[in-house]
Design a protein around this motif. Structure first.
Motif, PDB file in Angstrom:
ATOM      1  N   LEU A 166     105.585  54.260  67.738  1.00 47.66           N
ATOM      2  CA  LEU A 166     104.809  54.177  66.508  1.00 47.66           C
ATOM      3  C   LEU A 166     103.922  55.413  66.351  1.00 47.66           C
ATOM      4  CD1 LEU A 166     105.197  51.618  64.832  1.00 47.66           C
ATOM      5  CD2 LEU A 166     102.798  51.105  65.289  1.00 47.66           C
ATOM      6  N   ILE A 167     103.251  55.773  67.448  1.00 47.32           N
ATOM      7  CA  ILE A 167     102.378  56.947  67.419  1.00 47.32           C
ATOM      8  C   ILE A 167     103.218  58.189  67.103  1.00 47.32           C
ATOM      9  CG2 ILE A 167     100.933  58.463  68.827  1.00 47.32           C
ATOM     10  CD1 ILE A 167     100.019  55.933  70.321  1.00 47.32           C
ATOM     11  N   ALA A 168     104.362  58.305  67.765  1.00 47.93           N
ATOM     12  CA  ALA A 168     105.223  59.473  67.542  1.00 47.93           C
ATOM     13  C   ALA A 168     105.662  59.522  66.085  1.00 47.93           C
ATOM     14  CB  ALA A 168     106.439  59.411  68.462  1.00 47.93           C
ATOM     15  N   TYR A 169     106.036  58.350  65.556  1.00 44.90           N
ATOM     16  CA  TYR A 169     106.507  58.297  64.169  1.00 44.90           C
ATOM     17  C   TYR A 169     105.416  58.774  63.204  1.00 44.90           C
ATOM     18  CZ  TYR A 169     108.047  56.434  59.721  1.00 44.90           C
ATOM     19  OH  TYR A 169     108.399  56.305  58.407  1.00 44.90           O
ATOM     20  N   TYR A 170     104.192  58.268  63.420  1.00 50.30           N
ATOM     21  CA  TYR A 170     103.111  58.645  62.506  1.00 50.30           C
ATOM     22  C   TYR A 170     102.746  60.114  62.643  1.00 50.30           C
ATOM     23  CZ  TYR A 170     102.572  54.102  60.535  1.00 50.30           C
ATOM     24  OH  TYR A 170     102.810  52.953  59.839  1.00 50.30           O
ATOM     25  N   ALA A 171     102.738  60.590  63.872  1.00 54.51           N
ATOM     26  CA  ALA A 171     102.427  62.006  64.082  1.00 54.51           C
ATOM     27  C   ALA A 171     103.481  62.864  63.379  1.00 54.51           C
ATOM     28  CB  ALA A 171     102.381  62.323  65.569  1.00 54.51           C
ATOM     29  N   PHE A 172     104.727  62.458  63.537  1.00 51.03           N
ATOM     30  CA  PHE A 172     105.825  63.229  62.954  1.00 51.03           C
ATOM     31  C   PHE A 172     105.751  63.208  61.431  1.00 51.03           C
ATOM     32  CE2 PHE A 172     110.296  63.662  61.588  1.00 51.03           C
ATOM     33  CZ  PHE A 172     110.532  64.901  62.128  1.00 51.03           C
ATOM     34  N   SER A 173     105.546  62.026  60.868  1.00 53.46           N
ATOM     35  CA  SER A 173     105.556  61.959  59.402  1.00 53.46           C
ATOM     36  C   SER A 173     104.303  62.631  58.837  1.00 53.46           C
ATOM     37  CB  SER A 173     105.710  60.516  58.927  1.00 53.46           C
ATOM     38  OG  SER A 173     104.475  59.904  58.745  1.00 53.46           O
ATOM     39  N   TYR A 174     103.210  62.610  59.625  1.00 53.90           N
ATOM     40  CA  TYR A 174     102.015  63.321  59.179  1.00 53.90           C
ATOM     41  C   TYR A 174     102.296  64.816  59.113  1.00 53.90           C
ATOM     42  CZ  TYR A 174      97.406  65.390  59.128  1.00 53.90           C
ATOM     43  OH  TYR A 174      96.326  66.134  58.802  1.00 53.90           O
ATOM     44  N   SER A 175     102.930  65.336  60.152  1.00 53.85           N
ATOM     45  CA  SER A 175     103.162  66.781  60.172  1.00 53.85           C
ATOM     46  C   SER A 175     104.186  67.168  59.098  1.00 53.85           C
ATOM     47  CB  SER A 175     103.605  67.243  61.558  1.00 53.85           C
ATOM     48  OG  SER A 175     104.983  67.038  61.735  1.00 53.85           O
ATOM     49  N   ARG A 176     105.129  66.261  58.812  1.00 53.40           N
ATOM     50  CA  ARG A 176     106.097  66.555  57.767  1.00 53.40           C
ATOM     51  C   ARG A 176     105.413  66.594  56.404  1.00 53.40           C
ATOM     52  NH1 ARG A 176     110.315  62.215  56.654  1.00 53.40           N
ATOM     53  NH2 ARG A 176     108.513  61.655  55.401  1.00 53.40           N
ATOM     54  N   LYS A 177     104.479  65.650  56.191  1.00 55.72           N
ATOM     55  CA  LYS A 177     103.748  65.635  54.916  1.00 55.72           C
ATOM     56  C   LYS A 177     102.903  66.889  54.769  1.00 55.72           C
ATOM     57  CE  LYS A 177     103.463  60.887  53.500  1.00 55.72           C
ATOM     58  NZ  LYS A 177     102.994  59.719  54.236  1.00 55.72           N
ATOM     59  N   ARG A 182     102.043  72.161  52.115  1.00 58.44           N
ATOM     60  CA  ARG A 182     101.933  73.623  52.123  1.00 58.44           C
ATOM     61  C   ARG A 182     102.962  74.250  51.187  1.00 58.44           C
ATOM     62  NH1 ARG A 182     100.776  72.970  57.594  1.00 58.44           N
ATOM     63  NH2 ARG A 182     102.885  73.483  58.265  1.00 58.44           N
ATOM     64  N   VAL A 183     104.179  73.671  51.149  1.00 61.85           N
ATOM     65  CA  VAL A 183     105.211  74.241  50.279  1.00 61.85           C
ATOM     66  C   VAL A 183     104.819  74.099  48.810  1.00 61.85           C
ATOM     67  CG1 VAL A 183     107.600  74.059  49.522  1.00 61.85           C
ATOM     68  CG2 VAL A 183     107.048  73.858  51.945  1.00 61.85           C
ATOM     69  N   TRP A 184     104.424  72.874  48.408  1.00 54.51           N
ATOM     70  CA  TRP A 184     104.027  72.643  47.008  1.00 54.51           C
ATOM     71  C   TRP A 184     102.885  73.569  46.622  1.00 54.51           C
ATOM     72  CZ3 TRP A 184     106.107  69.578  43.263  1.00 54.51           C
ATOM     73  CH2 TRP A 184     106.939  68.508  43.647  1.00 54.51           C
ATOM     74  N   VAL A 185     101.851  73.552  47.461  1.00 56.45           N
ATOM     75  CA  VAL A 185     100.642  74.297  47.116  1.00 56.45           C
ATOM     76  C   VAL A 185     100.929  75.795  47.090  1.00 56.45           C
ATOM     77  CG1 VAL A 185      98.366  74.920  48.022  1.00 56.45           C
ATOM     78  CG2 VAL A 185      99.047  72.519  47.901  1.00 56.45           C
ATOM     79  N   GLY A 186     101.666  76.250  48.107  1.00 56.25           N
ATOM     80  CA  GLY A 186     101.959  77.678  48.198  1.00 56.25           C
ATOM     81  C   GLY A 186     102.768  78.164  46.997  1.00 56.25           C
ATOM     82  N   LEU A 187     103.788  77.396  46.665  1.00 54.69           N
ATOM     83  CA  LEU A 187     104.660  77.779  45.558  1.00 54.69           C
ATOM     84  C   LEU A 187     103.884  77.777  44.232  1.00 54.69           C
ATOM     85  CD1 LEU A 187     107.559  78.557  45.767  1.00 54.69           C
ATOM     86  CD2 LEU A 187     108.207  76.270  45.002  1.00 54.69           C
ATOM     87  N   ALA A 188     103.024  76.765  44.070  1.00 56.97           N
ATOM     88  CA  ALA A 188     102.248  76.665  42.831  1.00 56.97           C
ATOM     89  C   ALA A 188     101.288  77.842  42.701  1.00 56.97           C
ATOM     90  CB  ALA A 188     101.481  75.345  42.812  1.00 56.97           C
TER      91      ALA A 188
END
Ligand SMILES: Nc1ncnc2c1ncn2[C@@H]1O[C@H](COP(=O)(O)OP(=O)(O)O)[C@@H](O)[C@H]1O
Ligand SMILES: [Mg+2]
Length: 395
Positions: A166-177, A182-188
């Protein structure tokens, strides 16, 4: 066009992982239970032998040379199974493999032993050792510590693994978000920045033409002005999404009317727009106008597409179940969204259009949820009848 199956693929992978986890979990439990059963059987044998030894000792002739053997090899061989030997009234006589506190009174020891006997009774029936008419003893016993630990071990292990996953999943999805952000903001930011230079030059040209007698009575100048203003709005949107946008209390109905004003002239005349409010005109909500207008535009453009250019779009400001919030429903009379796709339409890249990018709703949701701390979802939709999107905004 990006394939639409990303979402369902993800769901399938999730299902697969769950199944594998379940199989591993179940086999761990089954395997340990097998071990537990084997060990339990062995302890049972040990205790039976112990009882036999005691019985033999009691019956044997005092001088028998076998006594030492029985004492050492059989009775003392039990080094793991906790036992209590009692008389016929269940009064403790002796015990083995139980750790009681040292240096305690006889009475306290007896009490503790009796409590142990009660616990042992729950696990196993005592073994009776008797010589009818002469004596009757009971042997109470319980599972060894090893066996007890083994019994619970798989559950402890599985809990630990589940927590870790569970911890791994949340850490992973947090880092993916975080990465997506960064992509959205950077591109904008980059887009806003790149548009900035030609735009300011265009604006200067427009001002020059407006003031020049050469272009008097030229409708072109007016049209050029409109386009420049539109470009300005677009730039503002990108620059707002690339920074922390400022939310202000704005009169919601006015804002909606303005946003629709632009759209109205650009879609087919056969699309009717209605704006309704259950609140007084001046009721406000916390919005960032450039971003909020962008959301309305995206949703309404989709509605127009779904109606194939003919029908009505109703924007209704209404009460929300959420405390301190206000809802805006956008209802169309289009083709509707099937139940199974109502969440998927927000996934970046999901589109059913030949020339769609599938980013409109993903962007709209980001704007409402990340930048306005609100919510955007399909409130209801019926295939062939129409769709209602709901936006919940803070007041
Ligand atoms: N009002 C609507 N009625 C029916 N379908 C809709 C509606 N709004 C969105 N959709 C569906 O959601 C998909 C994704 O929309 P969007 O993210 O704006 O991307 P795009 O418009 O580029 O396809 C659309 O292709 C369409 O299938
Ligand atoms: Mg769209």
């Amino acid at each position: 066009m990006i394939p639409t199956s990303i979402y369902s693929k993800k769901a399938r992978i999730k299902l697969l992982i769950m199944t594998v986890a379940l199989v591993i979990g179940a086999s761990t439990v089954i395997y340990t239970n097998l071990l537990v059963a084997k060990l339990s059987e062995r302890e049972q044998q040990l205790i039976d032998l112990y009882a036999k030894g005691l019985r033999y000792m009691n019956n044997a002739d005092i001088n028998s040379g076998n006594l030492v053997f029985i004492q050492e090899e059989i009775i003392d061989a039990n080094r793991s199974v906790p036992v209590i030997l009692t008389d016929e009234n269940e009064e403790p006589i002796a015990y083995k493999n139980l750790t009681l506190p040292q240096k305690i009174s006889k009475k306290r020891e007896n009490n503790l032993l009796r409590r142990e006997i009660a616990k042992m009774k729950l696990q196993h029936k005592p073994i009776v050792v008797e010589e009818p008419g002469v004596f009757k003893n009971y042997i109470f016993y319980k599972d060894s510590e090893l066996l007890t630990q083994l019994r619970y071990y798989p559950y402890v292990q599985l809990t630990v693994i589940a927590c870790l996953s569970l911890i791994a999943y949340y850490a992973f999805s947090y880092s993916r978000k975080a990465e997506q952000n960064r992509v959205w903001v950077g591109l904008a930011k980059e887009t806003a920045h790149q548009l900035g230079t030609p735009l300011s030059s265009l604006m200067a040209w427009y001002e020059y033409m407006k003031g020049s007698p050469r272009f008097d009575n030229e409708p072109i100048v007016e049209e050029l002005g409109k386009d420049v203003r539109r470009l300005e709005i677009i730039t503002e949107r990108f620059s707002n999404i690339g920074s922390v946008p400022i939310l202000k209390d704005e009169p919601l109905k006015k804002v909606v009317e303005n946003a629709i004003g632009y759209l109205r002239n650009r879609v087919s005349q056969k699309v009717a727009f209605y704006i309704e409010s259950e609140f007084p005109e001046e009721t406000t909500a916390k919005v960032n106008i450039p971003l909020f207008e962008w959301v309305i535009e995206n949703i309404c453009k989709n509605a127009v597409d779904a109606m194939e250019g003919k029908g009505s779009i109703t924007l209704r400001i209404t009460k929300s179940n959420t405390k301190n919030a206000i809802a805006l429903d956008i209802q169309d009379t289009g083709k509707g969204i099937p139940k199974t796709k109502q969440e998927e339409v927000f996934v970046p890249g999901f589109t059913t259009k030949k020339r769609g990018w599938g980013l409109g709703l993903a962007l709209a949701r980001r704007i409402i949820e990340n930048y306005h701390q609100g919510r955007l979802f399909v409130k209801n939709s019926e295939v062939g009848k129409g769709t209602t999107f709901r936006m919940v905004l803070n007041r």
